[in-house]
Design a protein around this motif. Structure first.
Motif, PDB file in Angstrom:
ATOM      1  N   ALA A 105       0.833  -1.206   0.000  1.00  0.00           N
ATOM      2  CA  ALA A 105       0.000   0.000   0.000  1.00  0.00           C
ATOM      3  C   ALA A 105       0.868   1.256   0.000  1.00  0.00           C
ATOM      4  N   ARG A 106       1.958   1.249   0.774  1.00  0.00           N
ATOM      5  CA  ARG A 106       2.861   2.413   0.819  1.00  0.00           C
ATOM      6  C   ARG A 106       3.559   2.610  -0.529  1.00  0.00           C
ATOM      7  N   LEU A 107       3.920   1.511  -1.188  1.00  0.00           N
ATOM      8  CA  LEU A 107       4.562   1.592  -2.502  1.00  0.00           C
ATOM      9  C   LEU A 107       3.581   2.146  -3.531  1.00  0.00           C
ATOM     10  N   SER A 108       2.343   1.712  -3.481  1.00  0.00           N
ATOM     11  CA  SER A 108       1.322   2.233  -4.402  1.00  0.00           C
ATOM     12  C   SER A 108       1.105   3.725  -4.186  1.00  0.00           C
ATOM     13  N   MET A 109       1.019   4.156  -2.930  1.00  0.00           N
ATOM     14  CA  MET A 109       0.832   5.585  -2.632  1.00  0.00           C
ATOM     15  C   MET A 109       2.043   6.387  -3.091  1.00  0.00           C
ATOM     16  N   ARG A 110       3.228   5.867  -2.868  1.00  0.00           N
ATOM     17  CA  ARG A 110       4.443   6.560  -3.301  1.00  0.00           C
ATOM     18  C   ARG A 110       4.440   6.732  -4.811  1.00  0.00           C
ATOM     19  N   ASN A 111       4.084   5.686  -5.552  1.00  0.00           N
ATOM     20  CA  ASN A 111       4.045   5.766  -7.006  1.00  0.00           C
ATOM     21  C   ASN A 111       2.980   6.753  -7.484  1.00  0.00           C
ATOM     22  N   PHE A 112       1.836   6.769  -6.816  1.00  0.00           N
ATOM     23  CA  PHE A 112       0.783   7.717  -7.159  1.00  0.00           C
ATOM     24  C   PHE A 112       1.253   9.161  -6.951  1.00  0.00           C
ATOM     25  N   MET A 113       1.880   9.428  -5.802  1.00  0.00           N
ATOM     26  CA  MET A 113       2.375  10.784  -5.514  1.00  0.00           C
ATOM     27  C   MET A 113       3.480  11.174  -6.499  1.00  0.00           C
ATOM     28  N   ASP A 114       4.298  10.213  -6.872  1.00  0.00           N
ATOM     29  CA  ASP A 114       5.351  10.475  -7.850  1.00  0.00           C
ATOM     30  C   ASP A 114       4.753  10.857  -9.203  1.00  0.00           C
ATOM     31  N   SER A 115       3.676  10.192  -9.597  1.00  0.00           N
ATOM     32  CA  SER A 115       3.026  10.529 -10.873  1.00  0.00           C
ATOM     33  C   SER A 115       2.381  11.905 -10.799  1.00  0.00           C
ATOM     34  N   LEU A 116       1.831  12.283  -9.646  1.00  0.00           N
ATOM     35  CA  LEU A 116       1.285  13.633  -9.491  1.00  0.00           C
ATOM     36  C   LEU A 116       2.387  14.681  -9.648  1.00  0.00           C
ATOM     37  N   ARG A 117       3.513  14.442  -8.992  1.00  0.00           N
ATOM     38  CA  ARG A 117       4.633  15.393  -9.088  1.00  0.00           C
ATOM     39  C   ARG A 117       5.141  15.487 -10.521  1.00  0.00           C
ATOM     40  N   SER A 118       5.188  14.363 -11.222  1.00  0.00           N
ATOM     41  CA  SER A 118       5.629  14.348 -12.623  1.00  0.00           C
ATOM     42  C   SER A 118       4.683  15.152 -13.515  1.00  0.00           C
ATOM     43  N   ALA A 119       3.410  15.204 -13.124  1.00  0.00           N
ATOM     44  CA  ALA A 119       2.413  15.959 -13.877  1.00  0.00           C
ATOM     45  C   ALA A 119       2.398  17.434 -13.491  1.00  0.00           C
ATOM     46  N   GLY A 120       3.270  17.825 -12.557  1.00  0.00           N
ATOM     47  CA  GLY A 120       3.373  19.225 -12.168  1.00  0.00           C
ATOM     48  C   GLY A 120       2.545  19.616 -10.959  1.00  0.00           C
ATOM     49  N   VAL A 121       1.896  18.664 -10.320  1.00  0.00           N
ATOM     50  CA  VAL A 121       1.093  18.956  -9.134  1.00  0.00           C
ATOM     51  C   VAL A 121       2.038  19.138  -7.942  1.00  0.00           C
ATOM     52  N   GLN A 122       1.858  20.228  -7.202  1.00  0.00           N
ATOM     53  CA  GLN A 122       2.665  20.478  -6.016  1.00  0.00           C
ATOM     54  C   GLN A 122       2.104  19.658  -4.861  1.00  0.00           C
ATOM     55  N   THR A 123       2.866  18.703  -4.387  1.00  0.00           N
ATOM     56  CA  THR A 123       2.382  17.816  -3.322  1.00  0.00           C
ATOM     57  C   THR A 123       2.947  18.188  -1.956  1.00  0.00           C
ATOM     58  N   GLY A 124       3.906  19.101  -1.905  1.00  0.00           N
ATOM     59  CA  GLY A 124       4.505  19.485  -0.628  1.00  0.00           C
ATOM     60  C   GLY A 124       5.463  18.417  -0.136  1.00  0.00           C
ATOM     61  N   GLY A 125       6.188  18.751   0.873  1.00  0.00           N
ATOM     62  CA  GLY A 125       7.136  17.805   1.444  1.00  0.00           C
ATOM     63  C   GLY A 125       6.727  17.429   2.847  1.00  0.00           C
ATOM     64  N   PRO A 126       7.506  16.590   3.479  1.00  0.00           N
ATOM     65  CA  PRO A 126       7.176  16.187   4.843  1.00  0.00           C
ATOM     66  C   PRO A 126       7.398  17.340   5.822  1.00  0.00           C
ATOM     67  N   SER A 127       6.680  17.312   6.914  1.00  0.00           N
ATOM     68  CA  SER A 127       6.874  18.308   7.961  1.00  0.00           C
ATOM     69  C   SER A 127       8.186  18.014   8.686  1.00  0.00           C
ATOM     70  N   ALA A 128       8.623  18.971   9.484  1.00  0.00           N
ATOM     71  CA  ALA A 128       9.845  18.790  10.264  1.00  0.00           C
ATOM     72  C   ALA A 128       9.663  17.633  11.241  1.00  0.00           C
ATOM     73  N   LEU A 129      10.745  16.957  11.551  1.00  0.00           N
ATOM     74  CA  LEU A 129      10.720  15.848  12.499  1.00  0.00           C
ATOM     75  C   LEU A 129      10.354  16.390  13.878  1.00  0.00           C
ATOM     76  N   SER A 130       9.312  15.848  14.481  1.00  0.00           N
ATOM     77  CA  SER A 130       8.826  16.335  15.772  1.00  0.00           C
ATOM     78  C   SER A 130       9.294  15.438  16.915  1.00  0.00           C
ATOM     79  N   LYS A 131       9.057  15.898  18.143  1.00  0.00           N
ATOM     80  CA  LYS A 131       9.349  15.076  19.321  1.00  0.00           C
ATOM     81  C   LYS A 131       8.521  13.799  19.293  1.00  0.00           C
ATOM     82  N   ALA A 132       7.271  13.919  18.863  1.00  0.00           N
ATOM     83  CA  ALA A 132       6.397  12.739  18.780  1.00  0.00           C
ATOM     84  C   ALA A 132       6.952  11.736  17.763  1.00  0.00           C
ATOM     85  N   ASP A 133       7.486  12.233  16.624  1.00  0.00           N
ATOM     86  CA  ASP A 133       8.106  11.352  15.629  1.00  0.00           C
ATOM     87  C   ASP A 133       9.294  10.614  16.233  1.00  0.00           C
TER      88      ASP A 133
END
Length: 148
Positions: A105-133
């Protein structure tokens, strides 16, 4: 004996510190792999491998050296998938443990997000590493260490 492999090119410093302390506390081999020089704690349990620069060179080195039961620390989903295929587990720096049951499921989501980025859609990046992380990561690491 199972060991920990770190995809160290993008591993956050606080996560490396958690890993250094855990390796020494539990007498666990820890190897960081990156395409640039790395500073590690002086310890017979902790070492670093510098590979040549290039796309997925560090990932390939980790996969080549992995044994079943090892743990890979990485945010790279394809590397996580390859590690799981070899009988290892993968843990990302935010504390998400990837297993055979979750990686597809994570690989499928990663590939989907990669295709969005390739199409020019801005998907943003991860947030900063938190204490909870960091806490989630340390807790998952401790669970793995207790089972090995």
């Amino acid at each position: 004996m199972a060991r920990i492999w770190v995809d160290a090119d993008a591993c956050p410093g606080p996560i490396k510190e958690i890993l250094f302390r855990a390796a020494e506390r539990t007498n666990t081999r820890l190897t960081l792999v990156a395409n640039h020089p790395l500073a590690t704690r002086p310890s017979p349990l902790i070492d670093a491998i510098q590979v040549s620069s290039g796309f997925d060179v560090a990932d390939s080195e980790i996969v080549k050296r992995l044994s079943p039961g090892d743990l890979v620390i990485t945010a790279d989903i394809p590397l996580s998938s390859e590690a799981i295929d070899k009988g290892a587990l993968a843990l990302n720096p935010r504390g998400e443990l990837y297993t055979k049951a979750t990686i597809k499921a994570r690989l499928s989501m990663r590939n989907f997000m990669d295709s969005l980025r390739s199409a020019g859609v801005q998907t943003g990046g991860p947030s900063a590493l938190s204490k909870a992380d960091r806490k989630r990561f340390a807790d998952q690491l401790d669970r793995w260490l207790a089972k090995r």
